[in-house]
Write a protein that holds these residues in place. Structure first.
Motif, PDB file in Angstrom:
ATOM      1  N   GLU A  53      52.761  52.806 -16.239  1.00 26.70           N
ATOM      2  CA  GLU A  53      52.682  54.203 -16.518  1.00 26.70           C
ATOM      3  C   GLU A  53      53.712  54.692 -17.545  1.00 26.70           C
ATOM      4  N   GLY A  54      53.110  55.162 -18.623  1.00 24.49           N
ATOM      5  CA  GLY A  54      53.993  55.507 -19.951  1.00 24.49           C
ATOM      6  C   GLY A  54      53.429  56.189 -20.876  1.00 24.49           C
ATOM      7  N   VAL A  55      54.122  57.029 -21.733  1.00 24.07           N
ATOM      8  CA  VAL A  55      53.429  57.573 -22.748  1.00 24.07           C
ATOM      9  C   VAL A  55      53.083  56.781 -23.855  1.00 24.07           C
ATOM     10  N   PRO A  56      52.275  57.097 -24.724  1.00 25.55           N
ATOM     11  CA  PRO A  56      51.702  56.219 -25.585  1.00 25.55           C
ATOM     12  C   PRO A  56      52.793  55.605 -26.557  1.00 25.55           C
ATOM     13  N   GLY A  57      52.496  54.409 -27.138  1.00 21.60           N
ATOM     14  CA  GLY A  57      53.692  53.850 -28.045  1.00 21.60           C
ATOM     15  C   GLY A  57      54.816  53.006 -27.443  1.00 21.60           C
ATOM     16  N   LEU A  58      54.681  52.835 -26.246  1.00 19.29           N
ATOM     17  CA  LEU A  58      55.859  52.236 -25.691  1.00 19.29           C
ATOM     18  C   LEU A  58      55.548  50.605 -25.450  1.00 19.29           C
ATOM     19  N   ALA A  59      54.602  50.079 -26.050  1.00 24.28           N
ATOM     20  CA  ALA A  59      54.316  48.740 -26.103  1.00 24.28           C
ATOM     21  C   ALA A  59      53.800  47.975 -24.799  1.00 24.28           C
ATOM     22  N   LYS A  60      53.169  49.022 -24.062  1.00 26.02           N
ATOM     23  CA  LYS A  60      52.419  48.515 -22.995  1.00 26.02           C
ATOM     24  C   LYS A  60      51.395  47.317 -23.110  1.00 26.02           C
ATOM     25  N   THR A  61      50.397  47.684 -23.995  1.00 25.13           N
ATOM     26  CA  THR A  61      49.307  46.668 -24.489  1.00 25.13           C
ATOM     27  C   THR A  61      50.094  45.573 -25.086  1.00 25.13           C
ATOM     28  N   LEU A  62      50.943  45.820 -25.885  1.00 28.29           N
ATOM     29  CA  LEU A  62      51.513  44.882 -26.708  1.00 28.29           C
ATOM     30  C   LEU A  62      52.230  43.737 -25.709  1.00 28.29           C
TER      31      LEU A  62
END
Length: 329
Positions: A53-62
């Motif tokens: 869980e985190g705001v967009p752009g924090l490299a979760k998918t990456l």
């Protein structure tokens, strides 16, 4: 017992040599976020699923894509949207008019690592289809049941700041995840590194495979042998009991907890602590392992009351109070 522990210690030392190498490969594309990297590895090694869980752009998918590349596993990214159907996930039967028979088309869930991107954007039927696969490690299409490949790990992401067009996961479904990791913003130094590394039109980062899925399964057998002392087991159970009956541990939290952690939390904490000890190169679990990984296991399993919300007391605060108040062996 000590002879057995010596054998396990040697096995842990030899089998855990890949951990620093695996982290090094993930760090090629990820700056900072050590807790995220540890959480992903724990989920993989402990045969558990992880919610990010985190705001967009924090490299979760990456980070998930980098992990899949580093273990040479079959990887599928599924973008959850409001119009997604269960068949889009698990597969369906295709009718062949020439033969008059149905053939099975397997869905993207048949992979080692599944990235369920923005899982809270899909309706309940789709979420349930995925969560059933997570629990049973199998999928039924028509009259046939198909086993999912091993290892099978679901890494799901969700955005906490957008509420429009989302279907929040019910508590019973959240309980299927071993860990819930909250991803925060990077520090100024980390942000500078991110800019230097990523602020270019072409990003060529090659991830070298470090370990294979069969080797992961072999590592899990070693993790199962890691020693969990009776006092540590009692500590784990006391922590879970404190979420259900805080008065029994002299914790003034009864008015703030609607429901405590389930028995799944006990199981998840024990296995996750073993995996964390393995990553540290140890053949035994210590209390600090429980304290380190415990909040990620409890975070999504404690339901707070309206009174807690009115007093601005969060589940995080309750978890911190429990870990501070329950005696450490």
């Amino acid at each position: 017992m000590f002879e057995g522990l010596t054998v396990v210690t040697e096995a842990v030392k030899s089998q855990s040599e890949f951990v620093p190498k695996l982290k090094e490969q993930i760090r090629k594309v990820l700056v900072g976020q050590e807790k995220l990297i540890d959480g992903l590895l724990i989920g993989l090694l402990a045969n558990g699923h992880v919610l990010l869980e985190g705001v967009p752009g924090l490299a979760k998918t990456l980070s998930v894509k980098a992990l899949a590349a580093a273990i040479q596993a079959d990887f599928q990214r599924i973008q959850f949207t409001p119009d997604l159907l269960p068949a889009d996930l698990v597969g369906t039967l295709i009718y062949n008019p020439q033969s008059g028979q149905f053939s099975t088309k397997r869905g993207p869930v048949f992979a080692n690592i599944i990235l369920a991107d923005e899982i809270n954007r899909a309706p309940a039927k789709v979420q349930s289809a995925l969560l059933e696969a997570m629990e049973e490690k199998q999928v039924t299409i028509g009259e046939h049941t198909y086993a999912l490949p091993e290892p099978f790990t679901v890494l799901a992401t969700q955005n906490p700041i957008e509420q429009q067009g989302t279907y929040p996961l019910p508590e019973a479904q959240l309980d299927r995840f071993m860990l819930k990791l909250k991803i925060g913003y990077p520090t100024k130094e980390e942000e500078l590194q991110i800019m230097e590394r990523m602020a270019q039109t072409s990003r060529m980062m090659t991830i070298q495979p470090v370990i294979t899925p069969p080797e992961i399964l072999a590592v899990r057998k070693v993790i199962d042998q890691i020693y969990l002392d009776a006092k540590i087991r009692d500590y784990i159970v006391n922590l879970v009991m404190a979420t259900r009956n805080p008065q029994g541990f002299q914790l003034d939290l009864a008015d703030y907890i609607e429901y405590g952690a389930s028995p799944r939390a006990t199981i998840s904490l024990a296995i996750a602590a073993k995996a964390y000890a393995f990553m540290q190169g140890r053949a035994y679990v210590i209390p600090n392992d429980i304290k380190t990984i415990g909040p990620d296991v409890f975070r999504h399993r404690i339901m707070i009351t309206y009174e807690a919300e009115a007093n601005e007391i969060s589940a995080e605060h309750i978890i911190q109070t429990i870990f501070a108040g329950v005696p450490v062996p």
